[in-house]
Design an enzyme around this catalytic site. Structure first.
Site, mmCIF file in Angstrom:
data_model
loop_
_atom_site.group_PDB
_atom_site.id
_atom_site.type_symbol
_atom_site.label_atom_id
_atom_site.label_comp_id
_atom_site.label_asym_id
_atom_site.label_seq_id
_atom_site.Cartn_x
_atom_site.Cartn_y
_atom_site.Cartn_z
ATOM 1 N N TYR A 1 -1.580 63.830 30.827
ATOM 2 C CA TYR A 1 -2.062 63.991 29.454
ATOM 3 C C TYR A 1 -3.211 63.033 29.154
ATOM 4 O O TYR A 1 -3.867 63.154 28.130
ATOM 5 C CB TYR A 1 -0.899 63.742 28.475
ATOM 6 C CG TYR A 1 0.250 64.689 28.717
ATOM 7 C CD1 TYR A 1 0.204 66.001 28.256
ATOM 8 C CD2 TYR A 1 1.375 64.285 29.440
ATOM 9 C CE1 TYR A 1 1.246 66.880 28.505
ATOM 10 C CE2 TYR A 1 2.424 65.155 29.691
ATOM 11 C CZ TYR A 1 2.354 66.451 29.224
ATOM 12 O OH TYR A 1 3.377 67.319 29.485
ATOM 13 N N CYS B 1 16.737 76.888 31.900
ATOM 14 C CA CYS B 1 15.649 77.372 32.747
ATOM 15 C C CYS B 1 15.953 78.707 33.427
ATOM 16 O O CYS B 1 15.124 79.218 34.185
ATOM 17 C CB CYS B 1 15.298 76.314 33.786
ATOM 18 S SG CYS B 1 14.804 74.756 33.013
ATOM 19 N N LYS C 1 7.843 65.321 40.306
ATOM 20 C CA LYS C 1 7.870 65.097 38.863
ATOM 21 C C LYS C 1 9.167 64.397 38.503
ATOM 22 O O LYS C 1 10.220 64.871 38.947
ATOM 23 C CB LYS C 1 7.769 66.455 38.149
ATOM 24 C CG LYS C 1 7.752 66.369 36.646
ATOM 25 C CD LYS C 1 7.679 67.755 36.032
ATOM 26 C CE LYS C 1 7.669 67.645 34.507
ATOM 27 N NZ LYS C 1 7.609 68.921 33.836
ATOM 28 N N LYS D 1 11.850 68.135 41.216
ATOM 29 C CA LYS D 1 11.815 67.865 39.778
ATOM 30 C C LYS D 1 13.143 67.206 39.431
ATOM 31 O O LYS D 1 14.202 67.819 39.520
ATOM 32 C CB LYS D 1 11.623 69.162 39.004
ATOM 33 C CG LYS D 1 11.481 68.957 37.514
ATOM 34 C CD LYS D 1 11.209 70.279 36.830
ATOM 35 C CE LYS D 1 11.093 70.113 35.333
ATOM 36 N NZ LYS D 1 10.892 71.416 34.679
ATOM 37 N N CYS E 1 12.724 78.162 30.282
ATOM 38 C CA CYS E 1 13.333 77.345 29.221
ATOM 39 C C CYS E 1 12.592 77.363 27.886
ATOM 40 O O CYS E 1 13.200 77.205 26.839
ATOM 41 C CB CYS E 1 13.577 75.915 29.694
ATOM 42 S SG CYS E 1 12.125 75.096 30.341
HETATM 43 ZN ZN LIG Z 1 12.556 74.895 32.589
#
Ligand SMILES: [Zn+2]
Length: 326
Positions: free
Chosen positions: A314, A131, A249, A196, A123
């Site tokens: 992060y 994707c 995720k 995901k 992506c």
């Molecule tokens: Zn992707």
């Protein structure tokens, strides 16, 4: 003298030393993976507006950053690329001189022992932002698979340690595993984004990686947020195809999924504390609405308590610093 209560749970909460003695879960720097955005070009270090404290780096600006990550004892990074050129089939994703391939070489030269994980998905490299490759307006699962295998191989040839496919195509782990084994890379592990979800929490990431789909959305291939049995099937499938580490995720809105996967499978389990989770905390902290340090540590501890062994976050650099200061 009244005997009640005999059981007094407060006895072990009386001092910090006692609380520490009976503490069940603790986030450690060794659990953390730091996600990084690598932009093609030179002399670039630019902050991402919706993710204060997170930057896009060009490969030549990586050594200083990587040395800092190593000094903080963060064991690894996961890389996302922002190429100069995008096309229909994401060619720059598997070009030997692609932005990620360059970055891997720079990182391995500055700190060879740092674990380099690469995100494998098209992506960020496709002009349409999906994707996979598009056939008749749809993301074509089977046409996409060989390109993911090609991309994985080119990352490994550049020196990456772990391949992390995030595309959510069916059968990708198997195709990647076979491609790696065929070239003699049997020792390279796959960390699959097994579950995901099609989540609104990815918003800031798309700004950071310039990967917003130009039409439609990703709900035809990413998981539907209300489903957990389907998540278990995804994990089961990826394990059957040879995944070494399983990832869930996002993390925070999916703690129940982490727990169910932990209870059902014995594989190492990672979870991604995503951009939207980070941005919410940062935005509130900047306004003075919450205690950032306590909030971040509480969130990461919850992800660990739910059952994750590895946390992609992060916040990794600031957490590493706080833990060193303790
Ligand atoms: Zn992707």
């Amino acid at each position: 003298m009244a005997k009640f209560p005999l059981v007094r749970l407060r006895r072990l909460r009386r001092t910090e030393a006692l609380r520490a003695l009976v503490r069940e879960n603790k986030v450690e720097v060794g659990d953390l993976i730091y996600p990084m955005f690598i932009v093609e070009g030179k002399e670039i270090k630019e902050e991402i507006t919706s993710m204060p404290g997170v930057f896009r780096h060009s490969p030549d600006r990586l050594p200083a950053e990587i040395e800092e990550i190593a000094r903080l004892k963060i064991p690894g990074v996961i890389l996302f690329g922002i190429p100069e050129n995008k096309d229909e089939i994401g060619s720059s994703a598997y070009h030997p001189e692609g932005v990620i391939q360059q970055a891997i070489r720079v990182i391995k030269k500055s700190v060879p022992e740092l674990i380099v994980i690469t995100d494998v998905c098209l992506c960020e490299y496709t002009s349409h932002g999906h994707c996979g490759v598009i056939t008749n307006g749809q993301v074509d699962n089977d046409q996409t698979l060989p390109l993911l295998a090609k991309m994985s191989l080119s990352h490994i040839e550049a020196g990456a340690d772990i391949i992390a496919p995030s595309d959510m195509m069916d059968g990708r782990v198997k195709i990647i595993r076979e491609a790696l084994d065929e070239k003699g890379f049997q020792q390279i592990a796959i960390m699959s984004y097994a579950t995901k979800y099609a989540s609104a929490f990815y918003g800031p990431f798309r700004e950071a990686a310039e990967s917003t789909p130009q039409f439609g959305d990703r709900r035809a291939y990413q998981l539907d947020p209300p489903n957990v049995r389907e998540a278990l099937r995804e994990v089961e499938q990826d394990i059957a195809e040879g995944a070494d580490i399983i990832m869930i995720k996002p993390a925070l809105a999916y703690l129940d999924v982490i727990r169910q996967v932990r209870n059902t499978f014995n594989h190492p389990l990672a979870s991604y504390n995503v951009s939207g989770e980070y941005a919410m905390v940062k935005a509130a902290a900047q306004r003075g609405w919450l205690d950032e340090r306590r909030m971040v540590l509480e969130i990461l501890t919850a992800i660990k308590r739910a059952g994750a062994d590895i946390i992609l976050t992060y916040h990794a650099k600031e957490v590493a610093q706080w833990l060193q200061d303790e």
